[in-house]
Design an enzyme around this catalytic site. Structure first.
Site, PDB file in Angstrom:
ATOM      1  N   ARG A  92      10.892  -1.476  11.423  1.00 43.36           N
ATOM      2  CA  ARG A  92       9.743  -0.986  12.193  1.00 43.36           C
ATOM      3  C   ARG A  92       9.534  -1.901  13.395  1.00 43.36           C
ATOM      4  NH1 ARG A  92       4.663   0.146   8.201  1.00 43.36           N
ATOM      5  NH2 ARG A  92       3.577  -1.072   9.776  1.00 43.36           N
TER       6      ARG A  92
ATOM      7  N   LYS B 185       0.837  -1.211   0.000  1.00 42.14           N
ATOM      8  CA  LYS B 185       0.000   0.000   0.000  1.00 42.14           C
ATOM      9  C   LYS B 185       0.869   1.258   0.000  1.00 42.14           C
ATOM     10  CE  LYS B 185      -2.148  -1.260   3.827  1.00 42.14           C
ATOM     11  NZ  LYS B 185      -1.502  -2.572   4.108  1.00 42.14           N
TER      12      LYS B 185
ATOM     13  N   ARG C 113     -10.343   0.250   8.456  1.00 43.69           N
ATOM     14  CA  ARG C 113      -9.843  -1.076   8.796  1.00 43.69           C
ATOM     15  C   ARG C 113     -10.853  -1.897   9.589  1.00 43.69           C
ATOM     16  NH1 ARG C 113      -4.069   0.047   8.718  1.00 43.69           N
ATOM     17  NH2 ARG C 113      -2.869  -1.743   9.369  1.00 43.69           N
TER      18      ARG C 113
ATOM     19  N   ARG D 236      -0.633  -9.076  13.353  1.00 44.84           N
ATOM     20  CA  ARG D 236      -1.230  -8.106  12.420  1.00 44.84           C
ATOM     21  C   ARG D 236      -2.017  -8.815  11.323  1.00 44.84           C
ATOM     22  NH1 ARG D 236       4.030  -5.165  10.863  1.00 44.84           N
ATOM     23  NH2 ARG D 236       2.808  -4.243   9.192  1.00 44.84           N
TER      24      ARG D 236
ATOM     25  N   ARG E 250      11.680  -5.508   5.104  1.00 44.78           N
ATOM     26  CA  ARG E 250      11.485  -4.053   4.981  1.00 44.78           C
ATOM     27  C   ARG E 250      12.433  -3.309   5.919  1.00 44.78           C
ATOM     28  NH1 ARG E 250       5.611  -1.768   5.523  1.00 44.78           N
ATOM     29  NH2 ARG E 250       5.664  -3.077   7.378  1.00 44.78           N
TER      30      ARG E 250
HETATM   31  P1  AP5 Z   1       4.758  -1.624   1.928  1.00 44.28           P
HETATM   32  O1  AP5 Z   1       4.408  -0.840   0.713  1.00 44.28           O
HETATM   33  O2  AP5 Z   1       5.470  -0.956   3.033  1.00 44.28           O
HETATM   34  O3  AP5 Z   1       3.458  -2.412   2.448  1.00 44.28           O
HETATM   35  P2  AP5 Z   1       2.138  -1.864   3.168  1.00 44.28           P
HETATM   36  O4  AP5 Z   1       0.962  -2.504   2.501  1.00 44.28           O
HETATM   37  O5  AP5 Z   1       2.150  -0.392   3.282  1.00 44.28           O
HETATM   38  O6  AP5 Z   1       2.323  -2.599   4.561  1.00 44.28           O
HETATM   39  P3  AP5 Z   1       2.259  -2.026   6.057  1.00 44.28           P
HETATM   40  O7  AP5 Z   1       3.021  -3.016   6.870  1.00 44.28           O
HETATM   41  O8  AP5 Z   1       2.656  -0.612   6.118  1.00 44.28           O
HETATM   42  O9  AP5 Z   1       0.744  -2.160   6.305  1.00 44.28           O
HETATM   43  P4  AP5 Z   1      -0.023  -2.174   7.629  1.00 44.28           P
HETATM   44  O10 AP5 Z   1      -1.396  -2.087   7.139  1.00 44.28           O
HETATM   45  O11 AP5 Z   1       0.288  -3.330   8.489  1.00 44.28           O
HETATM   46  O12 AP5 Z   1       0.605  -0.951   8.451  1.00 44.28           O
HETATM   47  P5  AP5 Z   1       0.054   0.499   8.785  1.00 44.28           P
HETATM   48  O13 AP5 Z   1       1.215   1.397   8.789  1.00 44.28           O
HETATM   49  O14 AP5 Z   1      -1.110   0.824   7.955  1.00 44.28           O
HETATM   50  O15 AP5 Z   1       5.627  -2.891   1.428  1.00 44.28           O
HETATM   51  C1  AP5 Z   1       6.183  -3.807   2.354  1.00 44.28           C
HETATM   52  C2  AP5 Z   1       7.596  -4.228   1.882  1.00 44.28           C
HETATM   53  O16 AP5 Z   1       7.487  -4.943   0.648  1.00 44.28           O
HETATM   54  C3  AP5 Z   1       8.544  -3.059   1.605  1.00 44.28           C
HETATM   55  O17 AP5 Z   1       9.821  -3.404   2.037  1.00 44.28           O
HETATM   56  C4  AP5 Z   1       8.497  -2.890   0.075  1.00 44.28           C
HETATM   57  O18 AP5 Z   1       9.730  -2.421  -0.435  1.00 44.28           O
HETATM   58  C5  AP5 Z   1       8.223  -4.316  -0.406  1.00 44.28           C
HETATM   59  N1  AP5 Z   1       7.361  -4.353  -1.592  1.00 44.28           N
HETATM   60  C6  AP5 Z   1       6.263  -3.572  -1.855  1.00 44.28           C
HETATM   61  N2  AP5 Z   1       5.704  -3.907  -3.031  1.00 44.28           N
HETATM   62  C7  AP5 Z   1       6.458  -4.939  -3.536  1.00 44.28           C
HETATM   63  C8  AP5 Z   1       6.376  -5.742  -4.723  1.00 44.28           C
HETATM   64  N3  AP5 Z   1       5.406  -5.562  -5.625  1.00 44.28           N
HETATM   65  N4  AP5 Z   1       7.299  -6.711  -4.896  1.00 44.28           N
HETATM   66  C9  AP5 Z   1       8.278  -6.928  -3.968  1.00 44.28           C
HETATM   67  N5  AP5 Z   1       8.407  -6.196  -2.823  1.00 44.28           N
HETATM   68  C10 AP5 Z   1       7.514  -5.214  -2.607  1.00 44.28           C
HETATM   69  O19 AP5 Z   1      -0.463   0.306  10.280  1.00 44.28           O
HETATM   70  C11 AP5 Z   1       0.405   0.097  11.354  1.00 44.28           C
HETATM   71  C12 AP5 Z   1      -0.357   0.071  12.666  1.00 44.28           C
HETATM   72  O20 AP5 Z   1      -0.987   1.352  12.891  1.00 44.28           O
HETATM   73  C13 AP5 Z   1      -1.494  -0.943  12.794  1.00 44.28           C
HETATM   74  O21 AP5 Z   1      -1.028  -2.224  13.152  1.00 44.28           O
HETATM   75  C14 AP5 Z   1      -2.354  -0.285  13.880  1.00 44.28           C
HETATM   76  O22 AP5 Z   1      -1.796  -0.466  15.145  1.00 44.28           O
HETATM   77  C15 AP5 Z   1      -2.250   1.207  13.519  1.00 44.28           C
HETATM   78  N6  AP5 Z   1      -3.314   1.635  12.583  1.00 44.28           N
HETATM   79  C16 AP5 Z   1      -3.118   2.198  11.342  1.00 44.28           C
HETATM   80  N7  AP5 Z   1      -4.284   2.470  10.749  1.00 44.28           N
HETATM   81  C17 AP5 Z   1      -5.257   2.100  11.613  1.00 44.28           C
HETATM   82  C18 AP5 Z   1      -6.675   2.102  11.551  1.00 44.28           C
HETATM   83  N8  AP5 Z   1      -7.338   2.566  10.471  1.00 44.28           N
HETATM   84  N9  AP5 Z   1      -7.368   1.625  12.609  1.00 44.28           N
HETATM   85  C19 AP5 Z   1      -6.731   1.161  13.712  1.00 44.28           C
HETATM   86  N10 AP5 Z   1      -5.391   1.106  13.831  1.00 44.28           N
HETATM   87  C20 AP5 Z   1      -4.650   1.563  12.785  1.00 44.28           C
HETATM   88 MG    MG Z   2       2.259   0.987   4.878  1.00 51.83          MG
END
Ligand code: AP5
Ligand code: MG
Ligand code: ZN
Length: 211
Positions: free
Chosen positions: A155, A13, A84, A166, A123
């Site tokens: 992270r 994402k 979410r 997660r 990552r």
């Molecule tokens: P990346 O693009 O970083 O993946 P992502 O989908 O953004 O994954 P996240 O881990 O950030 O998602 P998340 O939903 O768990 O975390 P969030 O920050 O939202 O890619 C991952 C890796 O793969 C990278 O190294 C990249 O280089 C590589 N990659 C990407 N695309 C690729 C491809 N096509 N091929 C190969 N490699 C690739 O949330 C974190 C925390 O915040 C949650 O756990 C919760 O505690 C809180 N939170 C956030 N939003 C909410 C909400 N709405 N409600 C409640 N709590 C929330």
């Molecule tokens: Mg992300």
């Protein structure tokens, strides 16, 4: 144009959001990024994130509500990591209705859990917001950010046990939203297991058709 990037942790994402923002000049609204900023001064948020649990809906909704009132979102936004839960999705519908804003699509980036685990394990991030992967998106100098030269770190929620939590939270609380947005006719399926460029092409093809 107003879009949601939806998908499990590690789906890509954040990676795709950067590309979409560059090409289409929309505002990237990542609740994860906002909470990573907030956790510096809030122990409760910090503890929940480190454990891989969700932040309570009221807190999330209030934060997004405030953000969506700012002028810069008027040209379009890209939500990443929100909504979410079903409650968050319903609250978002209310907010958008009040502001007379329509969603154009919800991109559901899907990847198998095994792939998500591999991606998250490799990552590495920088305090400046840049993100890398030790195999798939290497920095020029190992362990250093290409943009600012700082040390890259993992992270806190990218440790293996937390990643499993997660993914479970995603399956139980977030995945049901797919049906919600299918019913609304907004889901666009994106195969996230392809390389970065291919995933972006799938998204861009839809944006082009909607414009
Ligand atoms: P990346 O693009 O970083 O993946 P992502 O989908 O953004 O994954 P996240 O881990 O950030 O998602 P998340 O939903 O768990 O975390 P969030 O920050 O939202 O890619 C991952 C890796 O793969 C990278 O190294 C990249 O280089 C590589 N990659 C990407 N695309 C690729 C491809 N096509 N091929 C190969 N490699 C690739 O949330 C974190 C925390 O915040 C949650 O756990 C919760 O505690 C809180 N939170 C956030 N939003 C909410 C909400 N709405 N409600 C409640 N709590 C929330
Ligand atoms: Mg992300
Ligand atoms: Zn940096």
């Amino acid at each position: 144009m107003n879009y949601i990037l939806f998908g499990p942790p590690g789906a890509g994402k954040g990676t795709q959001a950067k590309k979409i923002v560059e090409k289409y000049n929309v505002v990237h609204l990542s609740t994860g990024d906002m909470f990573r900023e907030a956790k510096k001064s809030d122990e409760k948020i910090s503890a929940l994130m480190a454990a891989g649990k969700l932040i309570p809906d009221e807190t999330v909704v209030e934060m997004v509500q405030k953000r969506l009132k700012k002028d810069d979102v008027k040209n379009g936004f890209l939500l990443d990591g929100f909504p979410r839960t079903l409650n968050q999705a319903k609250a978002l519908d209310e907010m958008l209705k009040k502001e007379n804003i329509k969603l154009d699509a919800v991109f559901f980036i899907s990847i198998p859990h095994e792939e998500a685990i591999k991606r998250i394990a490799g990552r590495r991030v920088c305090g400046c917001g840049a993100s890398y992967h030790i195999h798939f998106l290497k920095s020029k100098i190992e362990g250093k950010c290409d943009l600012c030269g700082s040390d890259l770190i993992q992270r806190v929620d990218d440790k293996e046990e937390t990643v499993m939590e997660r993914l479970t939270v995603y399956d139980n609380q977030t995945k049901p939203l797919i049906d919600y947005y299918k019913t609304a006719g907004l889901i666009v399926n994106i195969d996230g297991a392809q390389d970065e460029k291919n995933v972006f092409e799938q998204i861009a093809a839809t944006i082009k058709n909607k414009k």
